[in-house]
Write an enzyme that holds these catalytic residues in place. Structure first.
Site, PDB file in Angstrom:
ATOM      1  N   ASP A   1       8.221  -2.685  14.191  1.00 51.34           N
ATOM      2  CA  ASP A   1       7.939  -4.226  13.508  1.00 51.34           C
ATOM      3  C   ASP A   1       9.076  -4.719  13.626  1.00 51.34           C
ATOM      4  O   ASP A   1       9.119  -5.958  13.796  1.00 51.34           O
ATOM      5  CB  ASP A   1       7.343  -3.875  12.128  1.00 51.34           C
ATOM      6  CG  ASP A   1       5.811  -3.007  12.083  1.00 51.34           C
ATOM      7  OD1 ASP A   1       5.892  -2.090  12.625  1.00 51.34           O
ATOM      8  OD2 ASP A   1       5.037  -3.635  11.280  1.00 51.34           O
TER       9      ASP A   1
ATOM     10  N   GLU B   1      -1.524  -8.367   8.809  1.00 51.79           N
ATOM     11  CA  GLU B   1      -1.402  -7.244   9.771  1.00 51.79           C
ATOM     12  C   GLU B   1      -2.299  -7.494  10.876  1.00 51.79           C
ATOM     13  O   GLU B   1      -2.144  -6.998  12.023  1.00 51.79           O
ATOM     14  CB  GLU B   1      -1.657  -5.984   9.110  1.00 51.79           C
ATOM     15  CG  GLU B   1      -1.582  -4.712   9.964  1.00 51.79           C
ATOM     16  CD  GLU B   1      -1.648  -3.447   9.147  1.00 51.79           C
ATOM     17  OE1 GLU B   1      -1.159  -2.215   9.713  1.00 51.79           O
ATOM     18  OE2 GLU B   1      -2.260  -3.240   7.981  1.00 51.79           O
TER      19      GLU B   1
ATOM     20  N   ARG C   1       0.777  -1.176  -0.002  1.00 51.91           N
ATOM     21  CA  ARG C   1       0.002   0.020  -0.017  1.00 51.91           C
ATOM     22  C   ARG C   1       0.909   1.108  -0.103  1.00 51.91           C
ATOM     23  O   ARG C   1       2.150   1.203  -0.080  1.00 51.91           O
ATOM     24  CB  ARG C   1      -0.888  -0.117   1.296  1.00 51.91           C
ATOM     25  CG  ARG C   1      -0.618   0.156   2.604  1.00 51.91           C
ATOM     26  CD  ARG C   1      -1.328   0.095   3.654  1.00 51.91           C
ATOM     27  NE  ARG C   1      -0.769   0.102   4.809  1.00 51.91           N
ATOM     28  CZ  ARG C   1      -0.889  -0.729   6.077  1.00 51.91           C
ATOM     29  NH1 ARG C   1      -2.036  -1.643   5.819  1.00 51.91           N
ATOM     30  NH2 ARG C   1      -0.518  -0.384   7.156  1.00 51.91           N
TER      31      ARG C   1
ATOM     32  N   GLU D   1       2.556   2.966   1.626  1.00 50.39           N
ATOM     33  CA  GLU D   1       3.433   3.079   3.109  1.00 50.39           C
ATOM     34  C   GLU D   1       4.632   2.502   2.701  1.00 50.39           C
ATOM     35  O   GLU D   1       5.772   3.236   2.700  1.00 50.39           O
ATOM     36  CB  GLU D   1       2.595   2.336   4.150  1.00 50.39           C
ATOM     37  CG  GLU D   1       3.083   2.807   5.699  1.00 50.39           C
ATOM     38  CD  GLU D   1       2.118   2.188   6.667  1.00 50.39           C
ATOM     39  OE1 GLU D   1       2.627   2.372   7.854  1.00 50.39           O
ATOM     40  OE2 GLU D   1       0.967   1.713   6.281  1.00 50.39           O
TER      41      GLU D   1
ATOM     42  N   TRP E   1       8.745   1.183  20.056  1.00 48.97           N
ATOM     43  CA  TRP E   1       9.154   1.417  18.394  1.00 48.97           C
ATOM     44  C   TRP E   1      10.604   2.127  18.608  1.00 48.97           C
ATOM     45  O   TRP E   1      11.497   1.572  17.937  1.00 48.97           O
ATOM     46  CB  TRP E   1       8.239   2.510  17.972  1.00 48.97           C
ATOM     47  CG  TRP E   1       6.939   1.834  16.950  1.00 48.97           C
ATOM     48  CD1 TRP E   1       6.879   1.897  15.821  1.00 48.97           C
ATOM     49  CD2 TRP E   1       6.027   1.105  17.572  1.00 48.97           C
ATOM     50  NE1 TRP E   1       5.768   1.093  15.609  1.00 48.97           N
ATOM     51  CE2 TRP E   1       4.973   0.637  16.615  1.00 48.97           C
ATOM     52  CE3 TRP E   1       5.571   0.778  18.942  1.00 48.97           C
ATOM     53  CZ2 TRP E   1       3.896  -0.116  16.993  1.00 48.97           C
ATOM     54  CZ3 TRP E   1       4.349  -0.041  19.263  1.00 48.97           C
ATOM     55  CH2 TRP E   1       3.820  -0.504  18.115  1.00 48.97           C
TER      56      TRP E   1
END
Length: 819
Positions: free
Chosen positions: A441, A705, A432, A434, A495
């Site tokens: 991740d 996802e 997509r 992104e 993150w």
């Protein structure tokens, strides 16, 4: 006894290497127990012998390499059988190690043009030729009409303002005596193209450009150079549009036959434009390039082609028709109501268009784009279509299989998701609008990645970008490279902690203390930044336990676990790891400081979030998993009660997964560690949604996802974020390797193995193989009635700590073992 697989840094083929003193590694092939006691390295006619059992990333024992220097290295080792024979030679060749080595200048083709070319003469007697090349944008180079190398989308995506990789090619065999020509085709790529959610461009630059330096070496060392400069010419080519998200438009009627061969008619070509650029940002790659690694055939039903596997790459078509006829290729991961479901792509068009030139069969594959897809619609006079799978050309290192076919398919899905999302850098998704290097991740997936593929080189590069993007106060972007701007720089727990956890993972799995040395400042600054925020632990938005199944579809960060708890837990974890890294590096003062910081943060966590009975604020599975796995519970009683409560929460959910991105990778370990192995296995083998196997039962060939990216009726989840290729939730594969099969590191780089299989879940057998830095390791077990048989292969120059059910641990040396 044979020495094999000599490597420099993390490169199997150390060609164009970017460091003057590359560390060396090798493996020894020998039967039975064996331990190295010394090694000898030969290069440049010198020999250096060292009394040591080290064989992984040992220091370069000679004078540093000069730019362009080419040396042949051989190694021999001594052990229980005396000295081995010398290894086969390994060539190590340096690239251009300094900006002073470049005489080329960046040149741009100018608006509306994408081709560059230059002609030159080559004298007879050439001994070798090297092409050093990169681009602002993406490029392909041809010499005398032949493609140079097999790289795709070179030079890849880095933090371009700080680091721009260049590539080195041996082009000796592509040159001819006399007149020659070099040509390049450029595309916007990540540098100039559309990147990010907002529909805009990444903002690295407003023009594409090429930097090329061709060096012709003659007998005696005389060098002639052909470099990009004002004498190069530019023209428009057949690609009228290319973009990472939107695809490529190619008009074959605009092709210029022979444009990269000598003697081409250059009427209408314009002078190239010089572009100023700091060449000090140039750096050699630390890992392999993106390449076409596989081609898949598909099954065609009308205009729809099903390749049977969700993959990343592009289509290669053969067509035949009239000049001006068009072929239109559309891509999607899933079908809905028998048609391509493109809604999850959001604004990414993912359409390639080819206009035929006519006159016979034409074969075409896009150059400067890629797509994530299993299905494609093919409109036009196409006679054959194949899928070219593209990703970073990493070597496969780890394998797993067991008696449950669904678990085997799950593991294969994890492998394919890693392949698709390691296209130059580790991304969240490949389809997509992104495709960004999300830190969270990778933070959870890095241990799995390091088992499946040799990804030390690519992740070393990515960590260099992360450090380059770090703010002065230690804050970090949540995507690396940061294509989202200042809004993406904040203290996102779980993150930004990738700055600490990923280097530690590379040390743990590859034995690379050098990555701790290189990235220690970045690690330290991040933890100090969080500490400076005070008790709030936050500075802006927190993702929390992202995509907790209980979170509303339109608010994926609003799960059951308090975000402050997540942030506080990760602060302890990262402070602990920085202290451990300081200990490895012999930084005693910093080891003391961060160990003290971690201890105080752990006390604060317990005071705020944990009761004396071991209940944790929020009473969520992720809260308990974090506390157990990060060592946040001070007493054995609290830990046992937290484990029991975690098991009860999982059972209350019907053994369906109750956690999001951060909790899920810890869940099975937290249960198994506290005596609830059966519960962990019931989670692993659950087929109802949310579970790891629900997507498998729905035909998934990659990791999703969302647990319910596809609903039971076959419709696609209506949420805005619905990717069918996201590796984060596939981090459970690491537990499968370590616990189900029983193969884990007990010392950095697997110098010591932990062989500790824990059968369960109704499985009758499981096994894993891993090519460690020391050689192939294997574990496997099988149940024959009530009898458990365990086997292991321990590589030479290593040992293993073997822990079998109901038995005390034992230490064994290298070789094949059976219990």
């Amino acid at each position: 006894m044979r020495v094999s697989r000599i490597r420099a840094e993390h490169l199997d083929e150390p060609f164009g290497i970017g460091v003057p003193d590359p560390r060396l590694s090798w493996a020894t092939e020998v039967e039975g127990p064996w331990r190295q006691t010394a090694y000898e390295v030969e290069a440049r006619g010198e020999r250096v012998a060292v009394e040591s059992d080290a064989s992984v990333l040992v220091p370069w024992p000679f004078a540093p390499l000069a730019s362009r220097e080419r040396v042949t290295v051989r190694v021999r080792v001594r052990g229980g059988h005396g000295w081995s024979a010398w290894s086969d030679p390994q060539v190590v060749e340096a690239g251009l190690l300094s900006a002073r080595d470049w005489s080329a200048r960046f040149v741009a083709p100018g608006a509306g043009r994408d081709l560059l070319r230059c002609e030159f003469d080559a004298r007879p007697g050439l001994t070798r030729a090297r092409l050093y090349v990169t681009a602002l944008g993406v490029y392909e180079v041809e010499l005398n009409g032949e493609r140079v190398g097999a790289d795709v989308l070179a030079p890849g995506w880095t933090s371009y303002g700080h680091r721009l990789r260049y590539q080195t090619f041996d082009v000796t065999d592509l040159l001819a005596e006399g007149r020659n020509a070099i040509g390049a085709m450029l595309g916007e790529g990540w540098y100039k193209g559309r990147i990010g959610f907002a529909g805009g461009k990444a903002g690295y630059g407003d023009t594409v450009a090429l930097l090329a330096q061709l060096e012709l070496v003659h007998p005696g060392g005389e060098v002639e150079r052909v470099v990009t400069g004002a004498d190069w010419l530019a023209a428009s080519g057949p690609i009228t549009f290319s973009g990472i998200y939107d695809g490529e438009v190619h008009d074959a009627r605009r092709e210029r036959d022979g444009w990269s061969k000598p003697g081409h008619d250059t009427e209408g070509w314009a002078p190239a434009e010089l572009v100023e650029r700091d060449l000090a940002t140039l750096t050699a790659p630390t890992g392999p390039a993106v390449r076409r690694v596989e081609t898949l055939a598909g099954e065609r039903d009308g205009v729809i082609v099903d390749f049977g596997q969700n993959l990343v790459g592009r289509l290669r078509i053969t067509a035949e028709g009239r000049a001006g006829e068009r072929v239109v290729l559309r891509h999607a991961e899933v079908l809905e109501n028998g048609e391509l479901c493109t809604r999850p792509l959001r604004t990414a068009a993912s359409v390639d268009t080819y206009t035929l030139r006519g006159g016979g069969q034409e074969t075409w594959e896009p150059r400067f784009t890629f797509h994530g897809f299993r299905y494609a619609s093919v409109e036009g006079p196409v006679t054959d279509v194949r899928a070219a799978v593209c990703h970073t050309d990493m070597a496969r290192t780890g394998w797993f299989e067991c008696s449950d076919p669904l678990l085997n398919r799950l593991h294969e899905n994890v492998v394919w998701s890693m392949r698709g999302n390691f296209l130059d850098l580790p991304t969240d998704c490949p389809q997509r609008d992104e495709r960004l290097g999300w830190t969270g991740d990778l933070q959870v997936f890095a241990p799995t990645a390091a088992f499946l593929y040799d990804c030390a080189g690519p992740l070393t590069s990515w960590l260099a970008d992360l450090a380059a993007e770090q703010a002065e106060d230690g804050a970090l972007p949540v995507v690396v490279p940061n294509a989202l701007g200042p809004k993406a720089v904040f203290a996102a727990a779980g993150w930004c902690d990738a700055a600490v956890i990923v280097p530690w993972t590379l040390y743990e799995r590859y034995g690379d203390a050098g990555i701790l040395q290189t990235r220690f400042d970045s690690m330290r600054r991040w933890v100090d930044h969080v500490a400076a925020l005070g008790e709030d632990y936050t500075n802006g938005y927190q993702f929390g336990d992202w995509l907790d199944p209980s979170a509303p579809p339109d608010r994926p960060g609003d799960g059951r676990t308090p975000k402050r708890l997540v942030a506080a837990a990760y602060h302890v974890r990262s402070a602990d790891l920085v202290a451990m890294a300081a200990d490895v590096l012999g930084r005693d003062a910093e080891q003391d400081r961060f160990a003290t910081m971690a201890a105080r943060a752990r006390e604060a966590f317990v005071q705020e979030f944990v009761t004396e009975e071991g209940r944790i604020l929020g009473d969520s599975a992720t809260g308990y998993a974090l506390a157990i796995r990060f060592g946040l519970l001070p007493t054995r009683g609290q830990r046992d009660r937290a484990g029991a409560r975690l098991a009860a929460l999982v059972e209350r959910e019907g053994h369906r997964i109750p956690t999001g991105f951060l909790g899920t990778p810890l869940l099975c370990d937290a249960l198994a560690d506290t005596g609830h192995l059966d519960t962990a296995y019931r989670l692993l083998t659950q087929r109802e949604c949310p579970s790891w196997l629900y997507p498998v039962t729905m035909g998934a060939t990659t990791v999703w996802e969302r647990w319910d990216s596809m609903l039971p009726d076959g419709s696609v989840n209506p949420g805005e974020m619905t990717s069918f290729n996201h590796y984060a939730l596939g981090a459970v594969a690491d537990w499968m390797h370590r616990t189900v099969a029983g193969l884990a590191p007990a010392a950095p780089g697997y110098r010591r193995l932990a062989v500790a299989p824990r059968p369960g879940g109704g499985l009758t057998w499981a096994r894993a193989r891993l090519r460690t830095p020391y050689g192939m390791a294997e574990t496997g077990w099988s149940l024959d009635g009530g009898r458990l048989v365990v086997e292991a292969v321990v590589p030479p120059n290593t040992t293993a700590l073997v822990t079998l059910p109901g038995r005390a641990p034992v230490e064994v040396g290298s070789g094949h073992h059976r219990w």
